[in-house]
Design an enzyme around this catalytic site. Structure first.
Site, short mmCIF file in Angstrom:
data_model
loop_
_atom_site.label_atom_id
_atom_site.label_comp_id
_atom_site.label_asym_id
_atom_site.label_seq_id
_atom_site.Cartn_x
_atom_site.Cartn_y
_atom_site.Cartn_z
CG HIS A 103 -2.13 -1.08 1.35
ND1 HIS A 103 -2.96 -1.11 0.12
CD2 HIS A 103 -2.19 -1.90 2.08
CE1 HIS A 103 -3.76 -2.18 0.29
NE2 HIS A 103 -3.43 -2.72 1.58
CD GLU A 162 -4.25 -8.64 4.91
OE1 GLU A 162 -4.37 -7.51 5.55
OE2 GLU A 162 -3.50 -8.93 3.88
CG ASP A 202 -7.29 -5.66 3.74
OD1 ASP A 202 -8.25 -4.93 3.19
OD2 ASP A 202 -6.22 -5.40 3.76
#
Length: 290
Positions: A67, A183, A209
């Site tokens: 990310h 996740e 997540d």
């Protein structure tokens, strides 16, 4: 003892480099006080930022290539800077792809964190990407050794570890720390089997997540009992398999709470978290005059 800028942990008669010395805090000798392994998350590019963060006293700095705003060259620069400053560079790759593993480990990463791990089969394949093939003569003497398919060729990784290329190849399989993120609903349902996979060292919970995968608002995970139950299940799976348990945290209070719950490895926010929090707090003090 010391090895370059890093202390050395011993596993039986073998030395272990990288993050392993810091991990002894979470698994101390009998009579010693258990302590958390704490790192920071780097999402912005820049070796100077990496160096500054590493020098603050963190056990590791995670270079976030999933990310974060870091290209391949940024990752290479940050890994070297973190290691030179005496901390352990861990790289979060975007996906469990062989070429992504190769790029991060060839840069000299002490370990990897792979997101969205769903099954034990995926975990075994990921481990194979992280490990060099073990010479058949050595494997014949010790069939328990994990042999993978990682390619040989990087001149950079040995320099990060302070080793020659032959020494790096010979020791990398035991020194490289391999973590996966749980996740998703699928990951939770399979976390016990994932934790049992040889070569997986860490199960790290991504709560945002995970909550989203379970059908809840991502940022409200802390107040959702079902999500907290899933997190506890992952922790229990780690304990049962003798693996390290990790949790994403954004404050010292969260680190303290998760450590007391039984987690071993936590991050304390991130560079973007620090910038946002500081600016919001300081600008808020000026609200009456702005």
């Amino acid at each position: 003892m010391s090895y370059g800028t890093h202390t050395v942990a011993r596993n039986g008669t073998e030395e272990r480099l990288g993050l392993w010395p810091a991990l002894q805090k979470a698994r101390p000798a009998e009579g010693a006080v258990r302590k958390p392994v704490v790192g920071s998350w780097q999402m912005l590019p820049g070796a100077s930022l990496s160096r500054m963060t590493a020098q603050m006293g963190y056990d590791f700095v995670l270079v976030d290539c999933e990310h974060g705003n870091l290209a391949d060259a940024d990752m290479h620069a940050s890994v070297g800077a973190v290691s030179a400053a005496g901390s352990s560079p861990i790289v979060r790759i975007p996906a469990p792809e062989n070429w992504m593993v190769k790029r991060a480990l060839d840069a000299g990463a002490h370990g990897l964190l792979c997101p969205m791990m769903g099954t034990a089969e995926e975990a075994r394949r990921f481990v194979s990407y992280c490990k060099f093939p073990v010479p058949k003569a050595k494997l014949a003497k010790d069939p328990s050794l994990i042999s993978g398919i990682r390619g040989v060729g990087s001149p950079f990784a040995p320099q990060v570890f302070g080793q020659s290329l032959p020494d790096y190849i010979a020791s990398s399989n035991r020194n490289t720390f391999v973590g996966v993120q749980i996740e998703t609903v699928e990951g939770v349902e399979n976390c016990e089997e994932i934790a049992k996979v040889d070569g997986i060292d860490l199960l790290f919970v991504g709560p945002n997540d995970l909550a989203s995968s379970m059908g809840y608002p991502a940022t409200e995970h802390a107040s959702i009992p079902e999500v907290q139950e899933a997190i506890a299940r992952v922790l229990a799976a780690c304990k049962a398999a003798g693996k390290f348990a990790g949790m994403f945290c954004t404050s010292a209070e969260q680190v303290q709470a998760r450590f007391e719950q039984g987690f071993d490895i936590m991050n304390l926010g991130a560079d973007v978290v620090a910038i946002g929090a500081w600016n919001a707090a300081e600008l808020g003090k000026l609200s009456k005059i702005m």
